[in-house]
Design a protein around this motif. Structure first.
Motif, PDB file in Angstrom:
ATOM      1  N   SER A 141       0.871  -1.133   0.053  1.00  0.00           N
ATOM      2  CA  SER A 141      -0.143   0.010  -0.038  1.00  0.00           C
ATOM      3  C   SER A 141       0.743   1.336  -0.034  1.00  0.00           C
ATOM      4  O   SER A 141       0.290   2.362  -0.238  1.00  0.00           O
ATOM      5  N   GLY A 142       2.246   1.054   0.133  1.00  0.00           N
ATOM      6  CA  GLY A 142       3.000   2.258   0.447  1.00  0.00           C
ATOM      7  C   GLY A 142       3.293   2.749   1.854  1.00  0.00           C
ATOM      8  O   GLY A 142       4.270   3.335   2.034  1.00  0.00           O
ATOM      9  N   TYR A 143       2.599   2.242   2.887  1.00  0.00           N
ATOM     10  CA  TYR A 143       2.596   2.450   4.079  1.00  0.00           C
ATOM     11  C   TYR A 143       3.957   1.624   4.626  1.00  0.00           C
ATOM     12  O   TYR A 143       4.568   0.813   4.186  1.00  0.00           O
ATOM     13  N   HIS A 144       4.859   2.374   5.673  1.00  0.00           N
ATOM     14  CA  HIS A 144       5.912   1.424   6.307  1.00  0.00           C
ATOM     15  C   HIS A 144       5.586   1.103   7.551  1.00  0.00           C
ATOM     16  O   HIS A 144       4.742   1.827   8.197  1.00  0.00           O
ATOM     17  N   GLN A 145       6.002  -0.153   7.972  1.00  0.00           N
ATOM     18  CA  GLN A 145       5.900  -0.579   9.278  1.00  0.00           C
ATOM     19  C   GLN A 145       7.172  -0.086  10.181  1.00  0.00           C
ATOM     20  O   GLN A 145       7.997  -0.021   9.523  1.00  0.00           O
ATOM     21  N   ILE A 146       6.848   0.255  11.257  1.00  0.00           N
ATOM     22  CA  ILE A 146       7.953   0.972  11.966  1.00  0.00           C
ATOM     23  C   ILE A 146       8.090   0.257  13.482  1.00  0.00           C
ATOM     24  O   ILE A 146       7.071  -0.312  13.791  1.00  0.00           O
ATOM     25  N   GLU A 147       8.955   0.266  14.143  1.00  0.00           N
ATOM     26  CA  GLU A 147       8.931   0.224  15.726  1.00  0.00           C
ATOM     27  C   GLU A 147       9.784   1.369  16.296  1.00  0.00           C
ATOM     28  O   GLU A 147      10.753   1.790  15.818  1.00  0.00           O
ATOM     29  N   THR A 148       9.209   1.787  17.295  1.00  0.00           N
ATOM     30  CA  THR A 148       9.613   3.047  17.974  1.00  0.00           C
ATOM     31  C   THR A 148       9.030   3.290  19.372  1.00  0.00           C
ATOM     32  O   THR A 148       8.315   2.504  19.862  1.00  0.00           O
ATOM     33  N   ALA A 149       9.695   4.178  20.003  1.00  0.00           N
ATOM     34  CA  ALA A 149       9.142   4.663  21.300  1.00  0.00           C
ATOM     35  C   ALA A 149       8.964   6.128  21.363  1.00  0.00           C
ATOM     36  O   ALA A 149       9.852   6.902  21.067  1.00  0.00           O
ATOM     37  N   PHE A 150       7.814   6.633  21.834  1.00  0.00           N
ATOM     38  CA  PHE A 150       7.529   8.024  22.087  1.00  0.00           C
ATOM     39  C   PHE A 150       7.721   8.610  23.286  1.00  0.00           C
ATOM     40  O   PHE A 150       7.309   7.786  24.296  1.00  0.00           O
TER      41      PHE A 150
ATOM     42  N   PRO B   9      14.893  -4.264   1.688  1.00  0.00           N
ATOM     43  CA  PRO B   9      15.824  -4.120   3.308  1.00  0.00           C
ATOM     44  C   PRO B   9      15.801  -5.582   3.669  1.00  0.00           C
ATOM     45  O   PRO B   9      15.020  -6.527   3.560  1.00  0.00           O
ATOM     46  N   ALA B  10      16.757  -5.792   4.340  1.00  0.00           N
ATOM     47  CA  ALA B  10      17.100  -6.985   4.872  1.00  0.00           C
ATOM     48  C   ALA B  10      16.214  -7.066   6.417  1.00  0.00           C
ATOM     49  O   ALA B  10      15.967  -6.281   6.893  1.00  0.00           O
ATOM     50  N   ALA B  11      15.969  -8.325   6.722  1.00  0.00           N
ATOM     51  CA  ALA B  11      15.454  -8.846   7.964  1.00  0.00           C
ATOM     52  C   ALA B  11      16.046  -8.164   9.000  1.00  0.00           C
ATOM     53  O   ALA B  11      17.394  -8.107   9.183  1.00  0.00           O
ATOM     54  N   ARG B  12      15.245  -7.577   9.834  1.00  0.00           N
ATOM     55  CA  ARG B  12      15.824  -6.899  11.102  1.00  0.00           C
ATOM     56  C   ARG B  12      15.866  -8.005  12.416  1.00  0.00           C
ATOM     57  O   ARG B  12      14.932  -8.499  12.569  1.00  0.00           O
ATOM     58  N   GLY B  13      16.839  -7.767  13.117  1.00  0.00           N
ATOM     59  CA  GLY B  13      16.872  -8.501  14.355  1.00  0.00           C
ATOM     60  C   GLY B  13      15.838  -8.044  15.418  1.00  0.00           C
ATOM     61  O   GLY B  13      15.512  -6.794  15.437  1.00  0.00           O
ATOM     62  N   PRO B  14      15.762  -8.720  16.623  1.00  0.00           N
ATOM     63  CA  PRO B  14      14.812  -8.294  17.719  1.00  0.00           C
ATOM     64  C   PRO B  14      15.160  -6.941  18.423  1.00  0.00           C
ATOM     65  O   PRO B  14      16.375  -6.930  18.534  1.00  0.00           O
ATOM     66  N   VAL B  15      14.547  -6.196  18.848  1.00  0.00           N
ATOM     67  CA  VAL B  15      15.058  -5.192  19.844  1.00  0.00           C
ATOM     68  C   VAL B  15      14.224  -5.892  21.203  1.00  0.00           C
ATOM     69  O   VAL B  15      13.088  -6.101  21.428  1.00  0.00           O
ATOM     70  N   VAL B  16      15.143  -5.995  22.387  1.00  0.00           N
ATOM     71  CA  VAL B  16      14.677  -6.281  23.719  1.00  0.00           C
ATOM     72  C   VAL B  16      14.653  -5.303  24.434  1.00  0.00           C
ATOM     73  O   VAL B  16      15.705  -4.363  24.620  1.00  0.00           O
ATOM     74  N   LEU B  17      13.610  -5.080  24.747  1.00  0.00           N
ATOM     75  CA  LEU B  17      13.263  -3.935  25.686  1.00  0.00           C
ATOM     76  C   LEU B  17      12.575  -4.331  27.275  1.00  0.00           C
ATOM     77  O   LEU B  17      12.128  -5.391  27.108  1.00  0.00           O
ATOM     78  N   ASP B  18      13.070  -3.781  28.232  1.00  0.00           N
ATOM     79  CA  ASP B  18      12.707  -4.090  29.413  1.00  0.00           C
ATOM     80  C   ASP B  18      12.685  -2.648  30.224  1.00  0.00           C
ATOM     81  O   ASP B  18      12.807  -1.826  29.778  1.00  0.00           O
ATOM     82  N   ALA B  19      12.044  -2.653  31.473  1.00  0.00           N
ATOM     83  CA  ALA B  19      11.805  -1.592  32.227  1.00  0.00           C
ATOM     84  C   ALA B  19      12.867  -0.719  32.619  1.00  0.00           C
ATOM     85  O   ALA B  19      12.904   0.505  32.601  1.00  0.00           O
ATOM     86  N   GLU B  20      13.900  -1.446  32.747  1.00  0.00           N
ATOM     87  CA  GLU B  20      15.249  -0.727  32.960  1.00  0.00           C
ATOM     88  C   GLU B  20      15.825  -0.046  31.972  1.00  0.00           C
ATOM     89  O   GLU B  20      16.374   1.193  32.007  1.00  0.00           O
TER      90      GLU B  20
ATOM     91  N   ASN C 135      18.000   6.254  15.060  1.00  0.00           N
ATOM     92  CA  ASN C 135      16.756   6.460  14.100  1.00  0.00           C
ATOM     93  C   ASN C 135      17.168   6.327  12.883  1.00  0.00           C
ATOM     94  O   ASN C 135      18.005   6.698  12.241  1.00  0.00           O
ATOM     95  N   ASP C 136      16.204   5.198  12.287  1.00  0.00           N
ATOM     96  CA  ASP C 136      16.809   5.040  10.636  1.00  0.00           C
ATOM     97  C   ASP C 136      16.709   5.905   9.741  1.00  0.00           C
ATOM     98  O   ASP C 136      17.116   5.843   8.742  1.00  0.00           O
ATOM     99  N   PHE C 137      16.062   7.102  10.081  1.00  0.00           N
ATOM    100  CA  PHE C 137      15.956   8.242   9.310  1.00  0.00           C
ATOM    101  C   PHE C 137      17.160   8.967   9.159  1.00  0.00           C
ATOM    102  O   PHE C 137      17.239   9.756   8.243  1.00  0.00           O
ATOM    103  N   GLU C 138      17.918   8.800   9.902  1.00  0.00           N
ATOM    104  CA  GLU C 138      19.334   9.636  10.172  1.00  0.00           C
ATOM    105  C   GLU C 138      20.158   9.520   8.986  1.00  0.00           C
ATOM    106  O   GLU C 138      20.758  10.463   8.405  1.00  0.00           O
ATOM    107  N   ILE C 139      20.336   8.336   8.476  1.00  0.00           N
ATOM    108  CA  ILE C 139      21.358   8.028   7.307  1.00  0.00           C
ATOM    109  C   ILE C 139      20.820   8.747   6.026  1.00  0.00           C
ATOM    110  O   ILE C 139      21.570   9.492   5.408  1.00  0.00           O
ATOM    111  N   PRO C 140      19.513   8.251   5.612  1.00  0.00           N
ATOM    112  CA  PRO C 140      19.207   8.987   4.434  1.00  0.00           C
ATOM    113  C   PRO C 140      18.855  10.633   4.602  1.00  0.00           C
ATOM    114  O   PRO C 140      19.225  11.156   3.675  1.00  0.00           O
TER     115      PRO C 140
END
Length: 337
Positions: free
Chosen positions: A63-72, A233-244, A258-263
């Motif tokens: 559809s043209g949309y991009h899947q992302i992972e982020t924290a706000f 794009p190659a498959a991305r590895g997991p991001v391990v997040l915890d409370a700490e 931030n993946d936008f930084e390079i482009p």
């Protein structure tokens, strides 16, 4: 007030929200919500800027949309909306904007207002007064936050007729950041198109410095530059997040970039220079804001932040001193003026 039992559809949402009436003409049709709750005629609400603590672009959908992972997370920096009842329609008056916001009918706050009015049967219109303080096309979510604030404000004028889950569905249709900014959370992890949210306890409030360069970056352009760099794009590895990992600004700074930084830095070398200069002021955390063009940094103390501002100066960029937020944003409040 019509009881949940009187709704001829008896849909699950009606039974979950008995103070509201689903006025749908059919189960397959668009729901329209009404409420008997007393509502104000005018409300005021802050629309806070956001930071992306990290941002990963996973893939582009057909559809043209991009899947992302982020924290706000939120900043104290905020626009302000005052929304009043009107006989019909939606009007917008803007103060403080230093850039062209485009035609009013394309403004996200106007679109958000129309969405709530449509969902509640267009029983009234609204007049929106918007005071802009968040820089435009800087990656700080100003337009998205205005849309989220408009959703909440117009719903408040209608007696909160639209249930919260439905309101968040409307938010996801408006933009990737809008659901978080309408959620009332001070911080959250988001994935998918930004509509899937998991709240977490925000890190402590800390002094922040936002550097806004003279150029701006349109989000579609930034995604286009990323697509050009990574057509498969190659498959991305997991991001391990915890409370700490999310508890302090030092550990957040180690989560990733931030993946936008390079482009974006590739297209605007001056932004890379600004980022490096800001990183040289010894912040706890520094990132490009969203897709740019602003760069933000968080510091241990107001003195450290103010020293950084002195080092950078404002000949080549505008500097905004603010704070990160550790408390939920206030919702719409009745306003007499």
């Amino acid at each position: 007030m019509t009881s949940a039992g009187s709704c001829p559809l008896r849909c699950s949402v009606c039974t979950r929200y008995p103070a509201r009436t689903c006025a749908s003409v059919s189960c397959a049709g668009r729901k329209r919500w009404t409420s008997s709750v007393a509502a104000p005629d005018r409300v005021r609400v802050a629309a806070h800027a956001k930071l992306n603590l990290f941002l990963r672009i996973l893939a582009r959908e057909q559809s043209g949309y991009h899947q992302i992972e982020t924290a706000f997370a939120l900043l104290d920096l905020a626009d302000e909306l005052t929304v009043s009842r009107a006989p019909a329609g939606v009007t917008l008056a803007v103060q403080g904007a230093t850039a062209d916001l485009g035609p009013p009918e394309e403004n996200l706050a106007v679109r958000a207002a129309h969405a709530v009015l449509e969902a509640s049967g267009r029983r009234f219109g609204v007049a929106i007064e918007l005071v802009k303080r968040i820089p435009v096309r800087a990656g700080l979510g100003g337009g998205s936050s205005d849309a989220a604030a408009a959703l909440l404000a117009v719903n408040a004028l209608g007696g909160d007729a639209v249930p919260r889950p439905e309101l968040l569905h409307l938010a996801t249709r408006l933009g990737a950041d809008v659901a978080f900014l309408a959620s009332g959370a001070p911080a959250a992890v988001a994935w998918g198109r930004g509509e899937r949210l998991f709240r977490f306890a925000p890190p402590p409030a800390a002094p922040a410095l936002v550097a806004v360069p003279p150029m701006d970056v349109a989000t579609p352009d930034a995604y286009g530059w990323w697509d050009a760099l990574y057509p498969e794009p190659a498959a991305r590895g997991p991001v391990v997040l915890d409370a700490e990992a999310l508890a302090g600004w030092g550990s957040i700074g180690r989560l990733g970039g931030n993946d936008f930084e390079i482009p974006v830095f590739g297209k605007h070398p001056a932004l890379r220079t600004l980022y490096e200069r800001l990183a040289g002021t010894k912040p706890l955390w520094v990132r490009l804001c969203g897709s740019g063009s602003a760069v933000a940094a968080v510091y241990r103390s107001e003195r450290d932040r103010d020293d950084a501002a002195m080092m950078l100066g404002e000949k080549q960029q505008r500097l905004i001193r603010t704070m990160t937020r550790a408390t939920p944003p206030a919702g719409p409040k009745p306003s007499d003026s």
